[in-house]
Design a protein around this motif. Structure first.
Motif, PDB file in Angstrom:
ATOM      1  N   PRO A  21       0.832  -1.208   0.000  1.00  0.00           N
ATOM      2  CA  PRO A  21       0.000   0.000   0.000  1.00  0.00           C
ATOM      3  C   PRO A  21       0.866   1.257   0.000  1.00  0.00           C
ATOM      4  N   LYS A  22       0.370   2.308  -0.638  1.00  0.00           N
ATOM      5  CA  LYS A  22       1.075   3.591  -0.669  1.00  0.00           C
ATOM      6  C   LYS A  22       0.071   4.706  -0.431  1.00  0.00           C
ATOM      7  N   VAL A  23       0.300   5.500   0.629  1.00  0.00           N
ATOM      8  CA  VAL A  23      -0.560   6.634   0.933  1.00  0.00           C
ATOM      9  C   VAL A  23      -0.223   7.775  -0.016  1.00  0.00           C
ATOM     10  N   THR A  24      -1.254   8.306  -0.689  1.00  0.00           N
ATOM     11  CA  THR A  24      -1.039   9.376  -1.669  1.00  0.00           C
ATOM     12  C   THR A  24      -1.512  10.739  -1.173  1.00  0.00           C
TER      13      THR A  24
ATOM     14  N   TYR B 244      -9.444   4.655  14.379  1.00  0.00           N
ATOM     15  CA  TYR B 244      -8.984   6.015  14.629  1.00  0.00           C
ATOM     16  C   TYR B 244      -7.542   6.034  15.130  1.00  0.00           C
ATOM     17  N   HIS B 245      -7.230   5.193  16.105  1.00  0.00           N
ATOM     18  CA  HIS B 245      -5.871   5.176  16.653  1.00  0.00           C
ATOM     19  C   HIS B 245      -4.851   4.752  15.596  1.00  0.00           C
ATOM     20  N   THR B 246      -5.250   3.830  14.738  1.00  0.00           N
ATOM     21  CA  THR B 246      -4.339   3.401  13.670  1.00  0.00           C
ATOM     22  C   THR B 246      -4.127   4.514  12.658  1.00  0.00           C
ATOM     23  N   LEU B 247      -5.219   5.184  12.263  1.00  0.00           N
ATOM     24  CA  LEU B 247      -5.107   6.295  11.312  1.00  0.00           C
ATOM     25  C   LEU B 247      -4.298   7.450  11.897  1.00  0.00           C
ATOM     26  N   LYS B 248      -4.526   7.748  13.173  1.00  0.00           N
ATOM     27  CA  LYS B 248      -3.781   8.829  13.828  1.00  0.00           C
ATOM     28  C   LYS B 248      -2.288   8.518  13.857  1.00  0.00           C
ATOM     29  N   SER B 249      -1.941   7.293  14.218  1.00  0.00           N
ATOM     30  CA  SER B 249      -0.525   6.889  14.230  1.00  0.00           C
ATOM     31  C   SER B 249       0.070   6.942  12.827  1.00  0.00           C
ATOM     32  N   LEU B 250      -0.754   6.574  11.844  1.00  0.00           N
ATOM     33  CA  LEU B 250      -0.286   6.578  10.457  1.00  0.00           C
ATOM     34  C   LEU B 250       0.050   7.995   9.990  1.00  0.00           C
ATOM     35  N   VAL B 251      -0.855   8.950  10.204  1.00  0.00           N
ATOM     36  CA  VAL B 251      -0.607  10.309   9.704  1.00  0.00           C
ATOM     37  C   VAL B 251       0.515  10.993  10.473  1.00  0.00           C
ATOM     38  N   LEU B 252       0.641  10.692  11.761  1.00  0.00           N
ATOM     39  CA  LEU B 252       1.758  11.263  12.523  1.00  0.00           C
ATOM     40  C   LEU B 252       3.085  10.742  11.988  1.00  0.00           C
TER      41      LEU B 252
ATOM     42  N   MET C 254      -0.254   0.509   7.886  1.00  0.00           N
ATOM     43  CA  MET C 254      -1.210   0.165   6.828  1.00  0.00           C
ATOM     44  C   MET C 254      -1.640  -1.293   6.952  1.00  0.00           C
ATOM     45  N   THR C 255      -0.708  -2.158   7.293  1.00  0.00           N
ATOM     46  CA  THR C 255      -1.065  -3.567   7.502  1.00  0.00           C
ATOM     47  C   THR C 255      -2.037  -3.705   8.659  1.00  0.00           C
ATOM     48  N   GLN C 256      -1.749  -2.982   9.748  1.00  0.00           N
ATOM     49  CA  GLN C 256      -2.650  -2.996  10.897  1.00  0.00           C
ATOM     50  C   GLN C 256      -4.031  -2.460  10.508  1.00  0.00           C
ATOM     51  N   LEU C 257      -4.062  -1.424   9.688  1.00  0.00           N
ATOM     52  CA  LEU C 257      -5.329  -0.848   9.235  1.00  0.00           C
ATOM     53  C   LEU C 257      -6.141  -1.882   8.460  1.00  0.00           C
ATOM     54  N   PHE C 258      -5.497  -2.599   7.553  1.00  0.00           N
ATOM     55  CA  PHE C 258      -6.212  -3.614   6.766  1.00  0.00           C
ATOM     56  C   PHE C 258      -6.772  -4.722   7.654  1.00  0.00           C
ATOM     57  N   VAL C 259      -5.997  -5.126   8.657  1.00  0.00           N
ATOM     58  CA  VAL C 259      -6.457  -6.193   9.557  1.00  0.00           C
ATOM     59  C   VAL C 259      -7.701  -5.741  10.325  1.00  0.00           C
ATOM     60  N   TRP C 260      -7.674  -4.510  10.849  1.00  0.00           N
ATOM     61  CA  TRP C 260      -8.841  -3.991  11.566  1.00  0.00           C
ATOM     62  C   TRP C 260     -10.044  -3.850  10.641  1.00  0.00           C
ATOM     63  N   LEU C 261      -9.818  -3.349   9.436  1.00  0.00           N
ATOM     64  CA  LEU C 261     -10.909  -3.215   8.471  1.00  0.00           C
ATOM     65  C   LEU C 261     -11.510  -4.567   8.127  1.00  0.00           C
ATOM     66  N   ALA C 262     -10.653  -5.561   7.957  1.00  0.00           N
ATOM     67  CA  ALA C 262     -11.126  -6.903   7.622  1.00  0.00           C
ATOM     68  C   ALA C 262     -11.995  -7.477   8.733  1.00  0.00           C
ATOM     69  N   ARG C 263     -11.561  -7.286   9.972  1.00  0.00           N
ATOM     70  CA  ARG C 263     -12.349  -7.775  11.111  1.00  0.00           C
ATOM     71  C   ARG C 263     -13.696  -7.053  11.200  1.00  0.00           C
ATOM     72  N   MET C 264     -13.668  -5.737  11.001  1.00  0.00           N
ATOM     73  CA  MET C 264     -14.902  -4.958  11.094  1.00  0.00           C
ATOM     74  C   MET C 264     -15.872  -5.330   9.986  1.00  0.00           C
ATOM     75  N   MET C 265     -15.356  -5.517   8.765  1.00  0.00           N
ATOM     76  CA  MET C 265     -16.227  -5.874   7.655  1.00  0.00           C
ATOM     77  C   MET C 265     -16.881  -7.221   7.881  1.00  0.00           C
ATOM     78  N   LYS C 266     -16.125  -8.164   8.415  1.00  0.00           N
ATOM     79  CA  LYS C 266     -16.676  -9.496   8.662  1.00  0.00           C
ATOM     80  C   LYS C 266     -17.831  -9.430   9.647  1.00  0.00           C
ATOM     81  N   ASN C 267     -17.696  -8.577  10.671  1.00  0.00           N
ATOM     82  CA  ASN C 267     -18.752  -8.464  11.682  1.00  0.00           C
ATOM     83  C   ASN C 267     -19.923  -7.615  11.212  1.00  0.00           C
ATOM     84  N   ALA C 268     -19.670  -6.698  10.264  1.00  0.00           N
ATOM     85  CA  ALA C 268     -20.716  -5.760   9.851  1.00  0.00           C
ATOM     86  C   ALA C 268     -21.576  -6.289   8.718  1.00  0.00           C
TER      87      ALA C 268
END
Length: 294
Positions: free
Chosen positions: A18-21, A135-143, A160-174
């Motif tokens: 992943p690459k943040v643009t 939020y905590h992952t995004l905040k750490s990422l932008v800092l 970014m890897t941590q972000l994907f893992v959290w997103l994957a878990r949330m999507m599965k539950n949602a």
């Protein structure tokens, strides 16, 4: 490469990261924009207040602690009520192929079923409610992106890897499980109907529908009350019955037409399912046809 939809096959074959643009904090007051789209995937996270994001014909209300994940090139627009300011954190990212000390996404996908399903799930957008992990992952990422530390690239990839893992878990539950299953089971059935004449294995179906074969096997059996192998065999027998009754194709060729290269195996399986041999079935069917014509 930015689309979630366009990376399906490539992620499993090449070394993508992943690459943040783009990333920024912004307080919006009385704002309205026309529909637009981005070349990259976007996360719009509401830190305070609320807003409406219009995607195609949907108007999505986002409140504090919720966010939307938009695939690239999905038309959308932001609407802010003048009486209700909204502070947001936006991040845009894509995927690039390169060499890196960290494992590429394809290796992470192979180790995580949740991640595999998330990155291969067909969606234009997802609206999710955070429980602070995102939020905590995004905040750490932008800092980290704002820092000038020597290990910045390494830390960004880890976040970014941590972000994907959290997103994957949330999507599965949602996501409603039956809705998710319907998408993949329908694709699997379509693939079987289009390829029943081939030597098909479960892993081939999994690759065709972009889902882990073990997980696909479970949801297929749960929804259809039979396994994919049982469904495929039943499909082949029905196609064979049609060819036996409606054509003069030799039985040995019909076996090949329906994906069975052994006439002996075909005959045994046909008798198991119909309680008659292919030859007997053909004679019986043709006799009935003659009687109807008479």
């Amino acid at each position: 490469m930015s689309h979630f939809k366009s990376i399906n096959g490539s992620l499993l074959k090449h070394d993508f990261y992943p690459k943040v643009t783009a990333f920024y904090f912004k307080t919006w007051i009385s704002f309205y924009m026309d529909f637009h789209r981005h070349d990259d995937i976007e996360i719009m996270y509401v830190l305070k207040g609320q807003c409406i994001v219009k995607v195609e014909k949907q108007s999505l209300l986002l409140k504090q602690g919720s966010f939307i994940l938009l695939d690239a090139n999905v038309p959308h627009k932001l609407v802010i009520d003048p009486n209700k300011p909204c502070r947001m954190l936006n991040i845009e990212f894509g995927f690039v192929e390169k060499n890196n000390l960290l494992p590429p996404l394809r290796k992470l996908i192979n180790e995580s079923q949740n991640l595999h399903e998330f990155l291969r799930f067909p969606f234009k957008y997802l609206v999710l409610k955070d429980t602070n992990e995102i939020y905590h992952t995004l905040k750490s990422l932008v800092l980290e992106l704002d820092s000038k530390e020597e290990e910045q690239e390494l830390m960004v990839q880890l976040h970014m890897t941590q972000l994907f893992v959290w997103l994957a878990r949330m999507m599965k539950n949602a996501l409603p499980q039956n809705e998710e299953a319907n998408v993949y089971v329908k694709r699997a059935i379509d693939f079987l109907h289009q390829n029943y004449d081939c030597d098909i294995k479960i892993k081939d179906v999994g690759e065709a529908v972009n889902l882990h074969p073990g997980y696909l096997h479970r949801i297929f059996k749960k929804q259809m009350n039979l396994t994919m192998v049982e469904y495929l065999t039943s499909l082949r027998i029905e196609k064979a019955k049609m060819l036996l009754s409606e054509t003069e194709i030799p039985i040995i060729d019909i076996a090949v037409y329906v994906g069975m290269n052994s006439r002996q195996y075909f005959s045994l399986l046909f008798k198991k399912y119909t309680e008659t041999t292919p030859l007997q079935y053909r004679k019986f069917s043709q006799r009935n046809v003659h009687q109807i014509k008479e």
